[in-house]
Design a protein around this motif. Structure first.
Motif, PDB file in Angstrom:
ATOM      1  N   TYR A   1       0.867  -1.181   0.000  1.00  0.00           N
ATOM      2  CA  TYR A   1       0.000   0.000   0.000  1.00  0.00           C
ATOM      3  C   TYR A   1       0.900   1.226   0.000  1.00  0.00           C
ATOM      4  CZ  TYR A   1      -3.397   3.476   1.543  1.00  0.00           C
ATOM      5  OH  TYR A   1      -4.190   4.581   1.641  1.00  0.00           O
TER       6      TYR A   1
ATOM      7  N   THR B   1       0.868   5.271   0.349  1.00  0.00           N
ATOM      8  CA  THR B   1       0.043   6.370   0.838  1.00  0.00           C
ATOM      9  C   THR B   1      -0.242   7.424  -0.228  1.00  0.00           C
ATOM     10  OG1 THR B   1       0.995   6.065   3.015  1.00  0.00           O
ATOM     11  CG2 THR B   1      -0.145   8.127   2.638  1.00  0.00           C
TER      12      THR B   1
ATOM     13  N   ILE C   1       0.347   3.537  12.392  1.00  0.00           N
ATOM     14  CA  ILE C   1      -0.495   3.979  11.276  1.00  0.00           C
ATOM     15  C   ILE C   1      -1.814   4.550  11.784  1.00  0.00           C
ATOM     16  CG2 ILE C   1      -1.749   1.819  10.851  1.00  0.00           C
ATOM     17  CD1 ILE C   1      -0.774   2.237   7.862  1.00  0.00           C
TER      18      ILE C   1
ATOM     19  N   VAL D   1      -8.386   5.102   3.745  1.00  0.00           N
ATOM     20  CA  VAL D   1      -7.013   5.447   3.375  1.00  0.00           C
ATOM     21  C   VAL D   1      -6.161   5.352   4.626  1.00  0.00           C
ATOM     22  CG1 VAL D   1      -7.520   6.879   1.358  1.00  0.00           C
ATOM     23  CG2 VAL D   1      -7.458   7.934   3.608  1.00  0.00           C
TER      24      VAL D   1
ATOM     25  N   SER E   1      -2.377   6.266   6.682  1.00  0.00           N
ATOM     26  CA  SER E   1      -1.464   7.406   6.807  1.00  0.00           C
ATOM     27  C   SER E   1      -0.025   7.083   6.438  1.00  0.00           C
ATOM     28  CB  SER E   1      -1.499   7.928   8.246  1.00  0.00           C
ATOM     29  OG  SER E   1      -0.991   6.933   9.125  1.00  0.00           O
ATOM     30  N   ALA E   2       0.299   5.821   6.237  1.00  0.00           N
ATOM     31  CA  ALA E   2       1.681   5.435   5.955  1.00  0.00           C
ATOM     32  C   ALA E   2       1.710   4.286   4.950  1.00  0.00           C
ATOM     33  CB  ALA E   2       2.389   5.022   7.245  1.00  0.00           C
ATOM     34  N   ASP E   3       2.847   4.158   4.285  1.00  0.00           N
ATOM     35  CA  ASP E   3       3.044   3.042   3.362  1.00  0.00           C
ATOM     36  C   ASP E   3       3.049   1.730   4.145  1.00  0.00           C
ATOM     37  OD1 ASP E   3       3.343   4.971   1.423  1.00  0.00           O
ATOM     38  OD2 ASP E   3       5.502   4.680   1.182  1.00  0.00           O
TER      39      ASP E   3
END
Length: 146
Positions: A37, A39, A68, A125, A127-129
């Motif tokens: 994923y 961001t 996250i 969604v 907040s972080a990869d």
């Protein structure tokens, strides 16, 4: 990239009971076991809330996602359409950390969304990869009533 749950792909049912006042729960999972994923570009289509239903609770749960936060809200566009330009709102959960405990929407936030005569897609969604890896997933449990 738009990540889609099995429900959003049309491969799993969404609970519905037309008897008024019945509370239903849908458990949506977005797995990152084999796909990362990012961001900056990714969103998640979790599933949909049936027409004429009112959301009364939303809970987001992290499994091995690291530090996250999450937004959970309606996703625009056509439900099930794997279109990267679709945007996710934050009507239910807005930037709440899910690292050590689930994030829960307030009843007030849920009821403020009311009911609709149309099926409405729900998204999230992060907040972080998230690097791909075994056991990594976001679970969102939604309670709703007719």
């Amino acid at each position: 990239m738009l990540h889609q749950s099995p429900q959003a792909k049309g491969k799993a049912p969404i609970p519905f009971n037309p008897i008024g006042g019945t509370v239903m729960a849908a458990v949506f999972e977005a797995s990152f076991a084999s796909v990362a994923y990012t961001t900056a570009t990714d969103g998640i289509e979790l599933g949909a809330i049936p027409a004429e239903c009112t959301v009364i609770g939303v809970e987001a749960i992290s499994s091995s996602l690291g530090t996250i936060s999450v937004d959970v809200g309606w996703i625009d566009g056509t439900y099930g359409d794997n279109d990267d330009s679709r945007n996710v709102g934050d009507e239910f959960i807005d930037g709440v950390a899910i690292t050590s405990a689930p994030a829960k929407a307030t009843t007030l936030a849920c009821l403020a969304e009311g009911r609709s005569g149309n099926l409405r897609a729900l998204g999230a969604v992060l907040s972080a990869d998230v690097a791909a890896g075994a056991g990594k997933k976001l679970t969102v449990v939604v309670h709703y009533t007719t």
